[in-house]
Design a protein around this motif. Structure first.
Motif, PDB file in Angstrom:
ATOM      1  N   PHE A 105       0.824  -1.208   0.000  1.00 43.11           N
ATOM      2  CA  PHE A 105       0.000   0.000   0.000  1.00 43.11           C
ATOM      3  C   PHE A 105       0.862   1.263   0.000  1.00 43.11           C
ATOM      4  O   PHE A 105       0.451   2.303  -0.527  1.00 43.11           O
ATOM      5  N   LYS A 114      -2.863   6.022  -4.873  1.00 41.05           N
ATOM      6  CA  LYS A 114      -3.985   5.303  -4.277  1.00 41.05           C
ATOM      7  C   LYS A 114      -3.828   5.327  -2.759  1.00 41.05           C
ATOM      8  O   LYS A 114      -2.884   4.769  -2.210  1.00 41.05           O
ATOM      9  N   ASN A 116      -4.758   4.260   0.883  1.00 41.86           N
ATOM     10  CA  ASN A 116      -5.404   3.190   1.633  1.00 41.86           C
ATOM     11  C   ASN A 116      -4.948   3.232   3.083  1.00 41.86           C
ATOM     12  O   ASN A 116      -3.865   3.718   3.393  1.00 41.86           O
ATOM     13  N   SER A 136      -8.054  -3.498   4.265  1.00 44.56           N
ATOM     14  CA  SER A 136      -7.528  -2.276   3.645  1.00 44.56           C
ATOM     15  C   SER A 136      -8.715  -1.391   3.286  1.00 44.56           C
ATOM     16  O   SER A 136      -9.652  -1.834   2.621  1.00 44.56           O
ATOM     17  N   PRO A 138     -10.010   2.134   1.549  1.00 40.26           N
ATOM     18  CA  PRO A 138      -9.643   3.257   0.684  1.00 40.26           C
ATOM     19  C   PRO A 138     -10.118   4.583   1.271  1.00 40.26           C
ATOM     20  O   PRO A 138     -11.170   4.649   1.907  1.00 40.26           O
ATOM     21  N   ASN A 149     -12.742  -1.885  -7.049  1.00 40.38           N
ATOM     22  CA  ASN A 149     -12.862  -2.766  -5.895  1.00 40.38           C
ATOM     23  C   ASN A 149     -12.257  -4.136  -6.187  1.00 40.38           C
ATOM     24  O   ASN A 149     -11.651  -4.762  -5.318  1.00 40.38           O
ATOM     25  N   ARG A 152      -8.611  -4.111  -5.580  1.00 41.73           N
ATOM     26  CA  ARG A 152      -8.296  -4.071  -4.149  1.00 41.73           C
ATOM     27  C   ARG A 152      -8.482  -5.453  -3.523  1.00 41.73           C
ATOM     28  O   ARG A 152      -7.683  -5.879  -2.680  1.00 41.73           O
ATOM     29  N   ASP A 155      -5.547  -7.726  -4.727  1.00 37.53           N
ATOM     30  CA  ASP A 155      -4.300  -7.333  -4.059  1.00 37.53           C
ATOM     31  C   ASP A 155      -4.299  -7.776  -2.595  1.00 37.53           C
ATOM     32  O   ASP A 155      -3.350  -8.408  -2.121  1.00 37.53           O
ATOM     33  N   THR A 156      -5.376  -7.421  -1.879  1.00 38.47           N
ATOM     34  CA  THR A 156      -5.418  -7.673  -0.444  1.00 38.47           C
ATOM     35  C   THR A 156      -5.417  -9.164  -0.133  1.00 38.47           C
ATOM     36  O   THR A 156      -4.663  -9.635   0.725  1.00 38.47           O
ATOM     37  N   TYR A 184     -14.717  -1.707   1.151  1.00 35.59           N
ATOM     38  CA  TYR A 184     -13.478  -2.369   1.567  1.00 35.59           C
ATOM     39  C   TYR A 184     -13.746  -3.806   1.988  1.00 35.59           C
ATOM     40  O   TYR A 184     -14.902  -4.226   2.148  1.00 35.59           O
TER      41      TYR A 184
END
Length: 356
Positions: A105, A114, A116, A136, A138, A149, A152, A155-156, A184
């Motif tokens: 992040f 970005k 977060n 995480s 945003p 979304n 995210r 990634d997460t 999120y």
């Protein structure tokens, strides 16, 4: 290059002393005893503060406590990407393998602007101090689209080794109406079945839609698979949505893809400040809790108005500087289970920044 144990312990000592100072300010006028049931920082919270500390950072902490019944608290630690130090050094052994999580992040902010917040949520009331839920969140963004979304989520979940949760989460979001704005996600490492938190923001357009057609809320919940059929629950949710402020809708997705029988609606204090009278909005929501028997008069111990205190502070490297401590209401949370509505909860934040 990793820091020595001595330097990590010194950093942990600073984090603990810093938190105790904030706690002292929070617990004035007997708030600590009334809201959380303790006058001093508990051993569990002290352990989390030390272990979760990133050296040379300024974490934000949340106390999560009910506004009725026996006072107690859960505890969360957050880090804004734009406040993370260039080198990530985590004090606690149990969190060091998540170094890449924070670095991701940090890089996302640097490369793509970005913003977060990395959130670690601990079930302190259940005795959990080592295995948090990871999320995480945003912020400073306007893009709450499914496509953003999706990035995210991928990634997460990849960073916390939960890639098998991606498809199930995306499927639920794809089923949700366009006026629910994806927000999120987070996953617990400690809770049974590792529930995944999925959320949306329900703003003006959505609330106006339900005002005109209250029956649509039940249909939308059924469309995403939420097990809500109780008319009283739907009526209470609509009443929360009828008040001013954007509402965050929370659900928990199990590993088998079903949505668990609990739904939360959170009201963030950020939205109170868009009003000329934030205290009235706070009291409107608190009074719902009073009416439904899920809150008592202890809600008066806190307010949506943030408290900011400037204090002189001696830094080993910089000498005498100032410390900016801020604290206040973060969110109010309504929650329903298969048994009906649960106690109203408040999330109260504590944050300290060094000032030159």
């Amino acid at each position: 290059m990793e820091l020595s144990g001595e330097k990590l312990n010194k950093a942990a000592d600073y984090a603990e002393a810093n938190f105790k100072l904030m706690w002292k300010l929070f617990s004035e006028e007997d708030r600590g005893r009334i809201l959380i049931g303790m006058d001093e920082v508990s051993e569990d919270i002290r352990t989390i503060v030390r272990d979760s500390y990133i050296v040379d950072s300024s974490p934000i902490y949340w106390l999560e406590f009910p506004l009725i019944g026996n006072p107690c608290t859960d505890f969360s630690v957050g880090y804004y990407a734009d406040e993370l130090p260039e080198q990530i050094h985590i004090v606690g052994d149990n969190l060091r393998n998540k170094k890449e999580y924070f670095e991701h992040f940090q890089k996302l902010l640097k490369d793509n602007d970005k913003h977060n917040e990395v959130c670690l949520e601990f079930d302190v009331s259940a005795g959990e101090t080592k295995r948090p839920s990871y999320g995480s969140i945003p912020y400073m963004v306007d893009d709450f689209t499914i496509s953003e979304n999706k990035k995210r989520i991928i990634d997460t979940m990849t960073l916390i080794n939960q890639t098998d949760r991606i498809d199930g989460a995306l499927l639920v979001y794809d089923k949700s109406p366009g006026y629910w704005k994806p927000y999120y996600q987070g996953v617990s490492e400690a809770r049974e079945n590792l529930p995944m938190r999925i959320t949306w923001l329900l703003g003006g357009e959505c609330k106006e839609f339900y005002k005109k057609d209250p029956g649509q809320l039940q249909k939308d919940l059924e469309a995403v698979g939420a097990p809500v059929t109780d008319e009283n629950t739907i009526s209470q949710m609509l009443e929360v949505l009828s008040l001013e402020a954007t509402v965050e809708l929370q659900m928990d997705l199990s590993k088998d893809g079903t949505i668990l029988p609990s739904i939360g609606m959170c009201v963030a204090s950020d939205y109170f400040y868009q009003s000329k009278d934030p205290m009235k909005i706070y009291e409107d929501y608190a009074n719902l809790g009073i009416k439904w028997g899920i809150a008592d008069e202890r809600y008066k111990c806190i307010s949506p108005k943030n408290k900011v205190i400037m204090m002189p502070y001696y830094d080993d490297e910089k000498g005498m500087i100032r410390k900016r401590i801020s604290m206040g209401l973060y969110i109010l949370k309504f929650k329903w289970s298969h048994k009906g509505i649960m106690p109203l909860k408040a999330y109260y934040f504590l944050k300290s920044n060094k000032m030159m």
